[in-house]
Every structure is written in C-alpha cells, then in structure tokens.
Write an enzyme that holds these catalytic residues in place. Structure first.
Site, PDB file in Angstrom:
ATOM      1  CB  VAL A 142     -34.002  34.497  -0.148  1.00 38.95           C
ATOM      2  CG1 VAL A 142     -35.038  35.606  -0.290  1.00 38.95           C
ATOM      3  CG2 VAL A 142     -32.669  35.063   0.326  1.00 38.95           C
ATOM      4  CE  LYS A 143     -41.649  29.610   3.018  1.00 43.02           C
ATOM      5  NZ  LYS A 143     -42.151  29.206   4.348  1.00 43.02           N
ATOM      6  CG  LEU A 144     -38.212  35.554  -2.967  1.00 44.96           C
ATOM      7  CD1 LEU A 144     -37.561  35.832  -4.314  1.00 44.96           C
ATOM      8  CD2 LEU A 144     -38.471  36.854  -2.220  1.00 44.96           C
TER       9      LEU A 144
END
Length: 227
Positions: free
Chosen positions: A86-88
């Site tokens: 998951v890219k945040l």
C-alpha cells in the site's frame, strides 16, 4: 541494489520482467492515468501487475485523504493480492494509518519523502519502504542526491522493530531520471531504485559498448566473407 520499475504499463512490466533483473513495481495515479485506465478497472489492473510479477512487491497507491479512509483502502488493496504494497504519501494522516496497517502485517510504501525527518518518522511509524524523490529536487535546482544521502544515512542509523525479518525498512530511490541517479543511489547505499522503463533501458546503454559491438560485427563479417 534492487531494480523496481516505475510504471503501470503492462507491456513495459512484462518486458522488464523478462530481463530477469526486476525485483518489484511501483505505480501511482499519474502512471495509471497514462495507460488510459478507468476508475472501475484500477483494482483489476493492479491484480494483473501482481500476476505478472508473482511474489514481487507491487506498490498500489491509495487516494484517500483521512487516516480512517487510508486504513480502509489499504486493507482493500492489500486483499487484492499477497504481493500488494500500500502506497501512502507522507503526511499527518498517513502516519497513524501506516502504524495500524503495519500492525496488521500490511506493508506500506511511504512516498513523496523529501527530508530526513520525514523518512525517520515513516520508518518509526512502520513503513516497509520509504521513497525519497530525487529528480524533483533537481527540477527546482536543488541536488536531490545530497538529500538522498542524508535520508539513507539517517534511516540506517537505527532499528525500528518493524519488518526486521524482511530487512526493512528499505529505501526506494524514486523520481529517477538518469543512469547517474541509479549509480549514485547504489553508491550511497539505497536499497532500491525504482526506474521508468525509458531510463531503465538507458542503464543498458554505453557508447563504448555500441562501438565494441559494431567492431565485433564488422570483423566477423570479414571472417564470413573469407569463406
């Protein structure tokens, strides 16, 4: 150093994977938009990338704005495939989201990192990957590699209790524009460079290699002609 490819283009990913040098993929909304992708097809598209790169980390970026939304979207994205990361973006809302997701065993790639304090907070929150952007510093006349050096040194000075068995957190050199960025990132001790396909192909090129190949071909043609 590991090579990731920074793209959402399936054909580019397939070709890079065929080279045997690929260790992962990073994507973002802009890269997905360039493929002409539609909102409804986003998650299936991420699944296709994960299938091409079975077992390799594939970063799929959340577009949520609040901590609660980031957590919910992060869980949904992580459920798509076991190799989803998951890219945040690094911000006040994403730190607690990263902390919660990491506690559930969900890997986070914290992106848009431009300073050592940001990188250290990302690591402390539980990010599996931290992505400093090098080329964007260069775009404003600053030296991106100097900032990368600070972040690599600062993060690797400490341990964080997260992802130790996987060797994390790992530094992903992002916004890579040239082979020089790749070379310097490797010399500075960055774990990964995520490279657009065009720049990845440039890493294979050197004028002396081309000159040597042309010379070999010309000499071999003489051998063939002499028969």
């Amino acid at each position: 150093m590991k090579f990731f490819i920074d793209t959402a283009d399936l054909d580019e990913i397939r070709e890079a994977a065929s080279w045997g040098v690929l260790s992962g993929v990073t994507t973002n909304p802009s890269l997905y938009a360039r493929t002409g992708g539609k909102l409804a097809d986003f998650e299936p598209h991420m699944v296709k990338i994960c299938e091409i790169c079975e077992g390799l980390p594939v970063s799929a970026e959340s577009t949520a704005n609040t901590t609660e939304e980031m957590i919910a979207e992060g869980r949904r994205l992580a459920a798509l495939a076991p190799n989803i990361v998951v890219k945040l973006p690094v911000c006040e809302a994403s730190l607690p989201a990263t902390h919660q997701l990491a506690s559930e065993g969900i890997r986070v790639n914290m992106t848009l990192v431009f300073s050592a304090p940001q990188a250290l907070m990302a690591a402390r929150a539980g990010a599996r990957y931290i992505s400093p952007f090098v080329g964007r510093f260069d775009d404003i006349g600053d030296e991106g590699l100097d900032h990368l050096a600070e972040m690599v040194t600062a993060v690797k000075n400490y341990t964080y209790g997260y992802w130790d068995e996987e060797g994390g957190p790992e530094i992903i050199t992002a916004s890579v524009r040239t082979p020089h960025h790749v070379t310097q990132a490797a010399l500075l001790g960055a774990d990964i460079a995520t490279v657009p396909f065009g720049a990845l192909k440039k890493c294979l090129k050197h004028p002396l290699t081309d000159q040597g190949l042309a010379s070999f071909e010309a000499d071999w043609a003489k051998v063939v002609a002499s028969q």
